[in-house]
Design a protein around this motif. Structure first.
Motif, PDB file in Angstrom:
ATOM      1  N   GLY A  69       0.809  -1.212   0.000  1.00 54.32           N
ATOM      2  CA  GLY A  69       0.000   0.000   0.000  1.00 54.32           C
ATOM      3  C   GLY A  69       0.839   1.258   0.000  1.00 54.32           C
ATOM      4  O   GLY A  69       0.510   2.252  -0.666  1.00 54.32           O
ATOM      5  N   LYS A  70       1.931   1.242   0.748  1.00 54.89           N
ATOM      6  CA  LYS A  70       2.819   2.400   0.803  1.00 54.89           C
ATOM      7  C   LYS A  70       3.445   2.677  -0.563  1.00 54.89           C
ATOM      8  O   LYS A  70       3.488   3.833  -1.018  1.00 54.89           O
ATOM      9  N   VAL A  71       3.931   1.629  -1.233  1.00 55.17           N
ATOM     10  CA  VAL A  71       4.525   1.808  -2.564  1.00 55.17           C
ATOM     11  C   VAL A  71       3.468   2.282  -3.556  1.00 55.17           C
ATOM     12  O   VAL A  71       3.713   3.183  -4.370  1.00 55.17           O
ATOM     13  N   ALA A  72       2.275   1.693  -3.489  1.00 58.52           N
ATOM     14  CA  ALA A  72       1.190   2.095  -4.388  1.00 58.52           C
ATOM     15  C   ALA A  72       0.838   3.567  -4.189  1.00 58.52           C
ATOM     16  O   ALA A  72       0.635   4.315  -5.159  1.00 58.52           O
ATOM     17  N   ALA A  73       0.786   4.004  -2.950  1.00 56.80           N
ATOM     18  CA  ALA A  73       0.488   5.407  -2.669  1.00 56.80           C
ATOM     19  C   ALA A  73       1.573   6.312  -3.224  1.00 56.80           C
ATOM     20  O   ALA A  73       1.280   7.389  -3.764  1.00 56.80           O
ATOM     21  N   GLY A  74       2.820   5.870  -3.099  1.00 52.02           N
ATOM     22  CA  GLY A  74       3.932   6.650  -3.635  1.00 52.02           C
ATOM     23  C   GLY A  74       3.854   6.832  -5.137  1.00 52.02           C
ATOM     24  O   GLY A  74       4.389   7.799  -5.685  1.00 52.02           O
ATOM     25  N   GLN A  75       3.171   5.891  -5.808  1.00 53.06           N
ATOM     26  CA  GLN A  75       2.969   5.969  -7.262  1.00 53.06           C
ATOM     27  C   GLN A  75       1.620   6.607  -7.606  1.00 53.06           C
ATOM     28  O   GLN A  75       1.181   6.552  -8.753  1.00 53.06           O
ATOM     29  N   LYS A  82      -6.288   2.469  -1.130  1.00 52.17           N
ATOM     30  CA  LYS A  82      -7.545   2.383  -0.379  1.00 52.17           C
ATOM     31  C   LYS A  82      -7.942   0.937  -0.124  1.00 52.17           C
ATOM     32  O   LYS A  82      -8.463   0.610   0.948  1.00 52.17           O
ATOM     33  N   ILE A  83      -7.694   0.044  -1.095  1.00 53.96           N
ATOM     34  CA  ILE A  83      -8.009  -1.370  -0.898  1.00 53.96           C
ATOM     35  C   ILE A  83      -7.136  -1.949   0.210  1.00 53.96           C
ATOM     36  O   ILE A  83      -7.616  -2.676   1.091  1.00 53.96           O
ATOM     37  N   ALA A  84      -5.836  -1.631   0.183  1.00 51.58           N
ATOM     38  CA  ALA A  84      -4.940  -2.122   1.236  1.00 51.58           C
ATOM     39  C   ALA A  84      -5.401  -1.633   2.598  1.00 51.58           C
ATOM     40  O   ALA A  84      -5.447  -2.403   3.571  1.00 51.58           O
ATOM     41  N   ALA A  85      -5.772  -0.359   2.678  1.00 50.92           N
ATOM     42  CA  ALA A  85      -6.234   0.195   3.954  1.00 50.92           C
ATOM     43  C   ALA A  85      -7.538  -0.441   4.399  1.00 50.92           C
ATOM     44  O   ALA A  85      -7.745  -0.709   5.585  1.00 50.92           O
ATOM     45  N   SER A  86      -8.437  -0.688   3.447  1.00 55.86           N
ATOM     46  CA  SER A  86      -9.721  -1.300   3.777  1.00 55.86           C
ATOM     47  C   SER A  86      -9.529  -2.713   4.331  1.00 55.86           C
ATOM     48  O   SER A  86     -10.181  -3.096   5.317  1.00 55.86           O
TER      49      SER A  86
END
Length: 256
Positions: A69-75, A82-86
């Motif tokens: 999720g962190k890497v996805a957010a960075g991109q 949001k899916i990772a957080a959910s």
């Protein structure tokens, strides 16, 4: 799933590590369908790990959500973040999961990693969701008397809240403040003095930053919360904690 169903913990964790690397590489390459499939796969394995009482596997999956999720957010892949957080929110709050201290701390840490990343990227919708999930998980931690986990949630919400103010994410700042207030109230009900005091400190910090940047909504919400805490005689509570701590630093993150 096969290894998880058979209770083969070491093999399950090994495959989780491999899949995490694939998920992070996919996020770096902006292959969002692969990232989403990876996250949804982990969610299924997490449920099976819970049924098999494999705490270490569940913690590995939680941390994998945080990493991807962190890497996805960075991109700037907001949907994946949001899916990772959910998924993390479900693990942190749903009664279908065991919610041990170790798992709760892992969920809070992973949510914080994603939350800081989406906030720095000004991904407001994702940041709003994560601040709310952190608040709910922090309340759960406080209600279960996991004070160190509640403290970590408060510190991360403070960081996300101040970051949101810098990025002019007004709603995220407001949600962070309300989440801190909720954790503080729960800590008060459970007699968790350090968590109560940390909530007050974090609210004061966000209030000061919000006033400095003219974000009056967050400042007002924080002020109302602080008025509630003042009735609990925070100054006397701080004096009591200073006497018992014997000079030790009061609030430290807890390692898994």
């Amino acid at each position: 799933m096969k290894y998880a169903k058979e209770g083969q913990e070491s093999d399950t964790r090994r495959l989780i590590q491999y899949i995490t690397k694939i998920g992070k590489a996919a996020a770096m390459a902006r292959l969002e369908p692969v990232v989403i499939n990876t996250l949804l796969l982990f969610s299924q394995v997490a449920r099976e790990a819970c049924r098999q009482h494999m705490e270490n596997v569940l913690v590995s999956i939680v941390l994998a959500f945080g990493e991807i999720g962190k890497v996805a957010a960075g991109q700037k892949m907001e949907i994946s973040a949001k899916i990772a957080a959910s998924c993390l929110g479900e693990i942190g709050n749903a009664t279908t999961f065991a919610r041990t201290r170790k798992e709760t701390i892992a969920v809070i840490f992973a949510l914080g990693e994603i939350g800081k990343s989406v906030t720095s990227q000004s991904l407001g919708d994702a940041a709003n969701s994560i601040a709310a999930f952190l608040g709910e998980t922090g309340k759960v931690a406080a209600s279960l008397n996991f004070e160190d986990a509640a403290l970590n949630a408060e510190l991360l919400l403070q960081e996300i809240g101040t970051g949101a103010i810098e990025q002019n994410l007004k709603e995220t700042a407001d949600i962070s403040v309300r989440s801190l207030q909720d954790i503080g109230k729960t800590a008060d009900l459970q007699g968790l003095d350090r968590a109560l005091l940390q909530a007050a400190y974090s609210l004061e910090t966000i209030k000061f930053d919000a006033e400095d940047r003219y974000l009056m909504s967050a400042s007002i919400i924080a002020e109302v919360a602080l008025l509630h805490f003042e009735r609990l005689e925070i100054e006397k509570l701080e004096d009591k904690l200073n006497k018992t701590s014997r000079g030790k630093k009061k609030f430290l993150g807890t390692r898994l």
